[in-house]
Design a protein around this motif. Structure first.
Motif, PDB file in Angstrom:
ATOM      1  N   MET A  87      32.560  16.938 -26.631  1.00  0.00           N
ATOM      2  CA  MET A  87      31.768  17.612 -25.612  1.00  0.00           C
ATOM      3  C   MET A  87      30.792  16.671 -24.909  1.00  0.00           C
ATOM      4  O   MET A  87      30.648  16.716 -23.699  1.00  0.00           O
ATOM      5  N   HIS A  88      30.117  15.828 -25.680  1.00  0.00           N
ATOM      6  CA  HIS A  88      29.084  14.978 -25.079  1.00  0.00           C
ATOM      7  C   HIS A  88      29.735  13.851 -24.260  1.00  0.00           C
ATOM      8  O   HIS A  88      30.721  13.242 -24.711  1.00  0.00           O
ATOM      9  N   PRO A  89      29.212  13.562 -23.054  1.00  0.00           N
ATOM     10  CA  PRO A  89      29.801  12.479 -22.248  1.00  0.00           C
ATOM     11  C   PRO A  89      29.895  11.147 -23.006  1.00  0.00           C
ATOM     12  O   PRO A  89      30.834  10.380 -22.800  1.00  0.00           O
ATOM     13  N   TYR A  90      28.945  10.879 -23.902  1.00  0.00           N
ATOM     14  CA  TYR A  90      29.005   9.621 -24.667  1.00  0.00           C
ATOM     15  C   TYR A  90      30.188   9.636 -25.639  1.00  0.00           C
ATOM     16  O   TYR A  90      30.931   8.652 -25.734  1.00  0.00           O
ATOM     17  N   LYS A  94      17.808  16.941 -13.570  1.00  0.00           N
ATOM     18  CA  LYS A  94      16.990  17.310 -14.741  1.00  0.00           C
ATOM     19  C   LYS A  94      17.224  16.391 -15.936  1.00  0.00           C
ATOM     20  O   LYS A  94      16.377  16.276 -16.822  1.00  0.00           O
ATOM     21  N   CYS A  95      18.381  15.701 -15.954  1.00  0.00           N
ATOM     22  CA  CYS A  95      18.668  14.775 -17.069  1.00  0.00           C
ATOM     23  C   CYS A  95      17.656  13.628 -17.090  1.00  0.00           C
ATOM     24  O   CYS A  95      17.438  13.013 -18.125  1.00  0.00           O
ATOM     25  N   LYS A  96      17.056  13.346 -15.905  1.00  0.00           N
ATOM     26  CA  LYS A  96      16.138  12.205 -15.825  1.00  0.00           C
ATOM     27  C   LYS A  96      14.712  12.567 -16.229  1.00  0.00           C
ATOM     28  O   LYS A  96      13.866  11.697 -16.360  1.00  0.00           O
ATOM     29  N   LYS A 126      24.070  17.744 -27.648  1.00  0.00           N
ATOM     30  CA  LYS A 126      22.757  17.576 -27.029  1.00  0.00           C
ATOM     31  C   LYS A 126      22.972  17.116 -25.589  1.00  0.00           C
ATOM     32  O   LYS A 126      23.040  15.910 -25.311  1.00  0.00           O
ATOM     33  N   CYS A 127      23.154  18.095 -24.701  1.00  0.00           N
ATOM     34  CA  CYS A 127      23.479  17.737 -23.316  1.00  0.00           C
ATOM     35  C   CYS A 127      23.212  18.934 -22.422  1.00  0.00           C
ATOM     36  O   CYS A 127      23.550  20.060 -22.780  1.00  0.00           O
ATOM     37  N   HIS A 128      22.659  18.689 -21.211  1.00  0.00           N
ATOM     38  CA  HIS A 128      22.365  19.786 -20.283  1.00  0.00           C
ATOM     39  C   HIS A 128      23.620  20.439 -19.727  1.00  0.00           C
ATOM     40  O   HIS A 128      23.546  21.495 -19.089  1.00  0.00           O
ATOM     41  N   LEU A 129      24.789  19.840 -19.909  1.00  0.00           N
ATOM     42  CA  LEU A 129      26.011  20.456 -19.391  1.00  0.00           C
ATOM     43  C   LEU A 129      26.377  21.731 -20.178  1.00  0.00           C
ATOM     44  O   LEU A 129      27.202  22.516 -19.718  1.00  0.00           O
ATOM     45  N   TYR A 130      25.766  21.892 -21.345  1.00  0.00           N
ATOM     46  CA  TYR A 130      26.140  23.052 -22.196  1.00  0.00           C
ATOM     47  C   TYR A 130      24.960  24.002 -22.365  1.00  0.00           C
ATOM     48  O   TYR A 130      23.860  23.570 -22.556  1.00  0.00           O
ATOM     49  N   ASP A 159      14.540  16.025 -21.756  1.00  0.00           N
ATOM     50  CA  ASP A 159      15.427  15.660 -22.862  1.00  0.00           C
ATOM     51  C   ASP A 159      16.113  16.943 -23.348  1.00  0.00           C
ATOM     52  O   ASP A 159      15.424  17.891 -23.742  1.00  0.00           O
ATOM     53  N   PRO A 160      17.447  17.011 -23.307  1.00  0.00           N
ATOM     54  CA  PRO A 160      18.082  18.283 -23.689  1.00  0.00           C
ATOM     55  C   PRO A 160      17.922  18.578 -25.174  1.00  0.00           C
ATOM     56  O   PRO A 160      17.956  17.658 -25.994  1.00  0.00           O
ATOM     57  N   PRO A 161      17.781  19.859 -25.531  1.00  0.00           N
ATOM     58  CA  PRO A 161      17.753  20.203 -26.964  1.00  0.00           C
ATOM     59  C   PRO A 161      19.173  20.172 -27.518  1.00  0.00           C
ATOM     60  O   PRO A 161      20.137  20.221 -26.755  1.00  0.00           O
ATOM     61  N   GLY A 210      13.695  11.740 -20.189  1.00  0.00           N
ATOM     62  CA  GLY A 210      14.792  12.705 -20.153  1.00  0.00           C
ATOM     63  C   GLY A 210      15.840  12.388 -21.195  1.00  0.00           C
ATOM     64  O   GLY A 210      15.531  11.908 -22.285  1.00  0.00           O
ATOM     65  N   CYS A 211      17.111  12.627 -20.843  1.00  0.00           N
ATOM     66  CA  CYS A 211      18.211  12.352 -21.781  1.00  0.00           C
ATOM     67  C   CYS A 211      18.373  10.834 -21.926  1.00  0.00           C
ATOM     68  O   CYS A 211      18.446  10.119 -20.921  1.00  0.00           O
ATOM     69  N   ASN A 212      18.473  10.375 -23.170  1.00  0.00           N
ATOM     70  CA  ASN A 212      18.517   8.913 -23.372  1.00  0.00           C
ATOM     71  C   ASN A 212      19.830   8.287 -22.879  1.00  0.00           C
ATOM     72  O   ASN A 212      19.916   7.078 -22.705  1.00  0.00           O
ATOM     73  N   PHE A 213      20.853   9.133 -22.608  1.00  0.00           N
ATOM     74  CA  PHE A 213      22.131   8.587 -22.114  1.00  0.00           C
ATOM     75  C   PHE A 213      22.186   8.575 -20.584  1.00  0.00           C
ATOM     76  O   PHE A 213      23.150   8.088 -20.004  1.00  0.00           O
ATOM     77  N   ASN A 214      21.129   9.090 -19.926  1.00  0.00           N
ATOM     78  CA  ASN A 214      21.239   9.281 -18.461  1.00  0.00           C
ATOM     79  C   ASN A 214      21.537   8.000 -17.662  1.00  0.00           C
ATOM     80  O   ASN A 214      22.279   8.066 -16.687  1.00  0.00           O
ATOM     81  N   PRO A 215      21.042   6.808 -18.052  1.00  0.00           N
ATOM     82  CA  PRO A 215      21.367   5.633 -17.224  1.00  0.00           C
ATOM     83  C   PRO A 215      22.861   5.256 -17.240  1.00  0.00           C
ATOM     84  O   PRO A 215      23.326   4.526 -16.382  1.00  0.00           O
ATOM     85  N   ARG A 216      23.619   5.789 -18.213  1.00  0.00           N
ATOM     86  CA  ARG A 216      25.038   5.417 -18.317  1.00  0.00           C
ATOM     87  C   ARG A 216      25.972   6.605 -18.070  1.00  0.00           C
ATOM     88  O   ARG A 216      27.199   6.441 -18.138  1.00  0.00           O
ATOM     89  N   CYS A 217      25.396   7.774 -17.805  1.00  0.00           N
ATOM     90  CA  CYS A 217      26.226   8.987 -17.801  1.00  0.00           C
ATOM     91  C   CYS A 217      26.852   9.251 -16.434  1.00  0.00           C
ATOM     92  O   CYS A 217      26.166   9.236 -15.407  1.00  0.00           O
ATOM     93  N   LYS A 218      28.156   9.557 -16.423  1.00  0.00           N
ATOM     94  CA  LYS A 218      28.870   9.854 -15.174  1.00  0.00           C
ATOM     95  C   LYS A 218      28.500  11.234 -14.626  1.00  0.00           C
ATOM     96  O   LYS A 218      28.748  11.540 -13.480  1.00  0.00           O
ATOM     97  N   PHE A 219      27.929  12.091 -15.495  1.00  0.00           N
ATOM     98  CA  PHE A 219      27.652  13.473 -15.096  1.00  0.00           C
ATOM     99  C   PHE A 219      26.162  13.726 -14.892  1.00  0.00           C
ATOM    100  O   PHE A 219      25.719  14.867 -14.852  1.00  0.00           O
ATOM    101  N   VAL A 220      25.400  12.650 -14.771  1.00  0.00           N
ATOM    102  CA  VAL A 220      23.939  12.789 -14.735  1.00  0.00           C
ATOM    103  C   VAL A 220      23.480  13.722 -13.597  1.00  0.00           C
ATOM    104  O   VAL A 220      24.032  13.689 -12.497  1.00  0.00           O
TER     105      VAL A 220
HETATM  106 FE1  SF4 Z   1      24.748  13.163 -19.176  1.00  0.00          FE
HETATM  107 FE2  SF4 Z   1      22.779  14.778 -18.509  1.00  0.00          FE
HETATM  108 FE3  SF4 Z   1      24.345  15.386 -20.555  1.00  0.00          FE
HETATM  109 FE4  SF4 Z   1      22.600  13.408 -20.727  1.00  0.00          FE
HETATM  110  S1  SF4 Z   1      22.106  15.562 -20.478  1.00  0.00           S
HETATM  111  S2  SF4 Z   1      24.675  13.384 -21.386  1.00  0.00           S
HETATM  112  S3  SF4 Z   1      22.673  12.564 -18.670  1.00  0.00           S
HETATM  113  S4  SF4 Z   1      24.939  15.240 -18.410  1.00  0.00           S
END
Ligand code: SF4
Length: 316
Positions: free
Chosen positions: A247-250, A295-297, A312-316, A300-302, A282-292
């Motif tokens: 599920m998580h982009p990472y 709000k990700c910036k 742990k991602c705002h997509l869900y 920090d998603p719960p 925000g989300c610690n993966f945001n600088p590398r995420c294709k779906f950023v």
């Molecule tokens: Fe990507 Fe945003 Fe999910 Fe972080 S919260 S993994 S930046 S979509």
């Protein structure tokens, strides 16, 4: 089934030039009897720091900021030095990463195994030697009794790793912590060692925390897996769930970057993981995420539990 180990809200940091830098954030993990929990992620993601915190083997500048680590309900973080020493090796044992540097080249294999046994158990030299032979036989070292007299350089890399597994097993621990147990080995030897570990765990109903960057090792050995990114759990699920439905982009990026028979083109994750000094909002993966998203910036998603699959991602 009851948890044999629970890590609750663990936060860990390192002091560098008098300043505390946090490297592990709010980790919550649990391990059941007979189960293998894989912790996967790139170098520096906090997987080894988390596992070393369990047995109080952080480097001198490491500091557990807060949290609990419960072994059969007992908080290891409030144990004194003596108590933790008796648990380490006896109840929770480590299989280290590098068999060459983990064995002392100046002492025979027998001396080193016997020393571990006598450190934790009231055995005389003869009794300890018998256990050492039994352990070497358990890890399928041929002619075990006579090989006790050999030095580490007289063993191949795979055989040295078997010796370390034997050392970890010699006090009959409940939990093994294996830190990249096959990384230093050739691919064919890796497969043999993984099979050996799998057989021992099954036969002896032991639990294991498996630290690795290698998803192939996770697929082979683990029951459940936590994916760590930059000190935080990004995703956690049963192994099948994670591989069938990442599920998580990472996690998706990690899976897309390993070759399979169906792979047409490898897709590495762009960029580098942040270092200890980076302060990402925000989300610690945001600088590398294709779906950023915006709000990700900032937020920090719960971590959310979706039918036993945590992400742990705002997509869900
Ligand atoms: Fe990507 Fe945003 Fe999910 Fe972080 S919260 S993994 S930046 S979509």
């Amino acid at each position: 089934m009851q948890n044999i180990l629970e890590i609750k809200d663990l936060n860990v940091g390192f002091t560098i030039s008098s300043q505390l830098y946090q490297v592990v954030y709010d980790i919550n993990l649990s391990l059941k009897k007979g189960e293998v929990l894989g912790i996967v992620g790139e170098s520096g993601c906090g997987k080894s720091v988390t596992s070393m915190s369990i047995i109080n083997l952080l480097p001198p500048n490491g500091k557990i900021i807060s949290g609990e680590i419960l072994y059969n309900g007992k908080n290891l973080l409030s144990c004194d030095k003596k108590e933790i020493q008796s648990i380490r090796g006896n109840k929770i044992a480590l299989i280290p990463q590098d068999p060459l540097t983990s064995l002392n080249p100046l002492y025979t294999i027998g001396n080193q195994i016997i020393e571990v046994i006598q450190l934790h158990q009231k055995k005389n030299k003869k009794e300890a030697e018998e256990i050492a032979v039994e352990m070497l036989e358990k890890v399928q070292i041929p002619d075990a009794a006579s090989r006790l007299k050999d030095y580490p350089h007289q063993f191949s890399g795979g055989m040295r790793q078997r010796v370390l597994i034997a050392m970890a097993l010699c006090c009959n621990p409940d939990i093994l912590i294996a830190d990249e147990p096959t990384t230093a080995l050739d691919v064919t030897v890796q497969a043999q060692i993984m099979k050996l570990i799998k057989d021992i765990l099954k036969k002896e109903n032991k639990s294991m925390i498996l630290i690795t960057h290698d998803l192939g090792v996770i697929a082979e050995l683990a029951d459940q897996v936590a994916v760590l990114y930059s000190g935080k759990v990004a995703e956690q699920a049963q192994v099948k769930d994670l591989f069938n439905n990442p599920m998580h982009p990472y996690t998706k990026g990690l899976l897309n970057s390993i070759p399979t028979t169906k792979t047409e083109k490898l897709e590495p994750i762009e960029g580098q993981p942040p270092d200890i000094f980076d302060d990402i909002q925000g989300c610690n993966f945001n600088p590398r995420c294709k779906f950023v998203m915006d709000k990700c910036k900032t937020i920090d998603p719960p971590i959310k539990d979706i039918n036993g699959h945590a992400v742990k991602c705002h997509l869900y």
